[in-house]
Motif scaffolding. Structure first.
Motif, PDB file in Angstrom:
ATOM      1  N   ALA A   1       0.832  -1.203   0.000  1.00 21.34           N
ATOM      2  CA  ALA A   1       0.000   0.000   0.000  1.00 21.34           C
ATOM      3  C   ALA A   1       0.871   1.260   0.000  1.00 21.34           C
ATOM      4  CB  ALA A   1      -0.928  -0.003   1.213  1.00 21.34           C
ATOM      5  N   ARG A   2       1.904   1.271   0.833  1.00 22.45           N
ATOM      6  CA  ARG A   2       2.803   2.438   0.886  1.00 22.45           C
ATOM      7  C   ARG A   2       3.513   2.642  -0.445  1.00 22.45           C
ATOM      8  NH1 ARG A   2       5.017   0.080   5.690  1.00 22.45           N
ATOM      9  NH2 ARG A   2       3.816   0.657   7.521  1.00 22.45           N
ATOM     10  N   ASP A   3       3.916   1.541  -1.073  1.00 20.59           N
ATOM     11  CA  ASP A   3       4.597   1.626  -2.373  1.00 20.59           C
ATOM     12  C   ASP A   3       3.715   2.341  -3.392  1.00 20.59           C
ATOM     13  OD1 ASP A   3       6.581   0.154  -1.187  1.00 20.59           O
ATOM     14  OD2 ASP A   3       6.404  -1.596  -2.492  1.00 20.59           O
ATOM     15  N   LEU A   4       2.435   1.957  -3.450  1.00 18.16           N
ATOM     16  CA  LEU A   4       1.519   2.551  -4.423  1.00 18.16           C
ATOM     17  C   LEU A   4       1.294   4.028  -4.144  1.00 18.16           C
ATOM     18  CD1 LEU A   4      -1.222  -0.184  -4.941  1.00 18.16           C
ATOM     19  CD2 LEU A   4       0.871   0.192  -6.218  1.00 18.16           C
ATOM     20  N   VAL A   5       1.140   4.351  -2.868  1.00 20.18           N
ATOM     21  CA  VAL A   5       0.921   5.757  -2.494  1.00 20.18           C
ATOM     22  C   VAL A   5       2.127   6.597  -2.897  1.00 20.18           C
ATOM     23  CG1 VAL A   5       0.566   7.346  -0.558  1.00 20.18           C
ATOM     24  CG2 VAL A   5      -0.697   5.179  -0.640  1.00 20.18           C
ATOM     25  N   LEU A   6       3.323   6.071  -2.658  1.00 20.63           N
ATOM     26  CA  LEU A   6       4.546   6.807  -3.020  1.00 20.63           C
ATOM     27  C   LEU A   6       4.657   6.974  -4.539  1.00 20.63           C
ATOM     28  CD1 LEU A   6       7.153   8.210  -2.264  1.00 20.63           C
ATOM     29  CD2 LEU A   6       8.267   5.993  -2.083  1.00 20.63           C
ATOM     30  N   LEU A   7       4.362   5.911  -5.294  1.00 18.29           N
ATOM     31  CA  LEU A   7       4.392   6.013  -6.757  1.00 18.29           C
ATOM     32  C   LEU A   7       3.483   7.145  -7.228  1.00 18.29           C
ATOM     33  CD1 LEU A   7       4.214   2.275  -7.958  1.00 18.29           C
ATOM     34  CD2 LEU A   7       6.207   3.762  -7.972  1.00 18.29           C
ATOM     35  N   LYS A   8       2.267   7.193  -6.672  1.00 19.63           N
ATOM     36  CA  LYS A   8       1.309   8.220  -7.079  1.00 19.63           C
ATOM     37  C   LYS A   8       1.812   9.619  -6.703  1.00 19.63           C
ATOM     38  CE  LYS A   8      -2.721   9.021  -8.994  1.00 19.63           C
ATOM     39  NZ  LYS A   8      -3.010   8.636 -10.383  1.00 19.63           N
TER      40      LYS A   8
END
Length: 299
Positions: A49-56
């Motif tokens: 979840a953190r990975d996706l938020v950071l990508l965005k």
């Protein structure tokens, strides 16, 4: 507590190594197939979840396609219904399809959405039925017996394949700064619902979006050679040779074919990565080494 010199140097190295990748992939789309251990281990879930938020946050557009086979199997078992598989495909009658829709489109989809939102993202969950995203057709499974001339068509029920993808609903979400989370359920012209393999859906969506990357999270290190060592970078021709030699076989074969189709149809690179590694997505996007096998058309 302050960092010691070695820790500080390592952190600064990792951060600076990520900068050119952030610059390179800003504004690009990355399609991630989410499943396996990454989907069931709580620490891996949070990391994902953190990975996706950071990508965005850094300007990359992640699109998530998820599976949910074990969760479907568990609910069917609780309902007293036996799961039957033929050539790796779940036989899906009308009653089982209702369970598939409940689990994939409801329970699992909303768990992932909630997880991303808890970590500061803005995820919106849909199925392939929403906005006409996935037009499906019934999957025809043909088997050959001892007589090579004799074939048998097996009816798997509501198991489908992708006929076409209409990405307008995905574009609407990504343009609104949201992260789409997609359950792999399609519908045909007559309104029949179909359960579709999540790897295949992720691959087709990546193709139509002309994604920068297709990432398939697995429970293995990646593609292994005949000695069991990981192959970190492969071109399409090398992959074909490994298939012919029988080195790529079994459960890895459909994933590899999905990745290969994607890079042959416009996706820049496909990655089969180890979802058991925390922050596997970030490591694959923002570091030189990555955590799996990269497949490119002309790698």
């Amino acid at each position: 507590m302050s960092l010691n010199k070695i820790q500080a140097q390592e952190i600064s190295r990792v951060l600076s190594e990520g900068l050119p990748y952030i610059q390179r992939f800003r504004g690009k789309t990355i399609v991630v197939k989410y499943g396996g251990n990454a989907m069931t281990d709580s620490n891996l879930q949070k990391g994902f979840a953190r990975d996706l938020v950071l990508l965005k946050l850094v300007g990359i557009n992640p699109v998530v396609v998820h599976g949910g086979g074990p969760q479907i199997g568990n609910l069917l078992k609780r309902l007293g219904k036996t799961s039957e598989f033929i050539q790796g495909q779940r036989v899906t009658d009308a009653e089982t399809m209702d369970v598939v829709e409940m689990v994939l489109g409801g329970l699992v989809n909303k768990q992932i959405v909630s997880l991303i939102n808890q970590h500061g993202g803005r995820a919106i969950g849909i199925t392939g039925k929403d906005g006409g995203l996935i037009k499906a057709r019934k999957l025809t499974l043909v088997t050959r017996g001892k007589d090579p001339e004799a074939t048998e068509i097996i009816d798997l029920g509501h198991v489908g394949e992708v006929e076409s993808i209409d990405v307008r609903v995905i574009n609407l979400l990504t343009d609104s700064d949201a992260i789409p989370v997609i359950a792999p359920i399609g519908v045909d012209d007559r309104g029949n619902s179909y359960n579709i393999n999540a790897d295949l859906v992720a691959g087709k969506i990546a193709e139509v979006l002309k994604a920068e990357k297709l990432m398939l999270l697995t429970n293995t290190e990646g593609v292994l050679d005949k000695d069991g060592k990981i192959l970190t970078g492969l071109g399409a021709t090398q992959v074909e040779d490994l298939i012919v030699a029988g080195i790529i076989h079994g459960g890895m074969l459909p994933k590899i074919r999905c990745a290969l189709d994607a890079v042959k149809n416009g996706v820049v690179t496909a990655h089969i990565i180890d979802g058991r590694v925390e922050h596997a997505v970030l490591l694959e996007v923002f570091t030189n080494e990555g955590v799996g096998t990269l497949i490119g058309a002309n790698h």
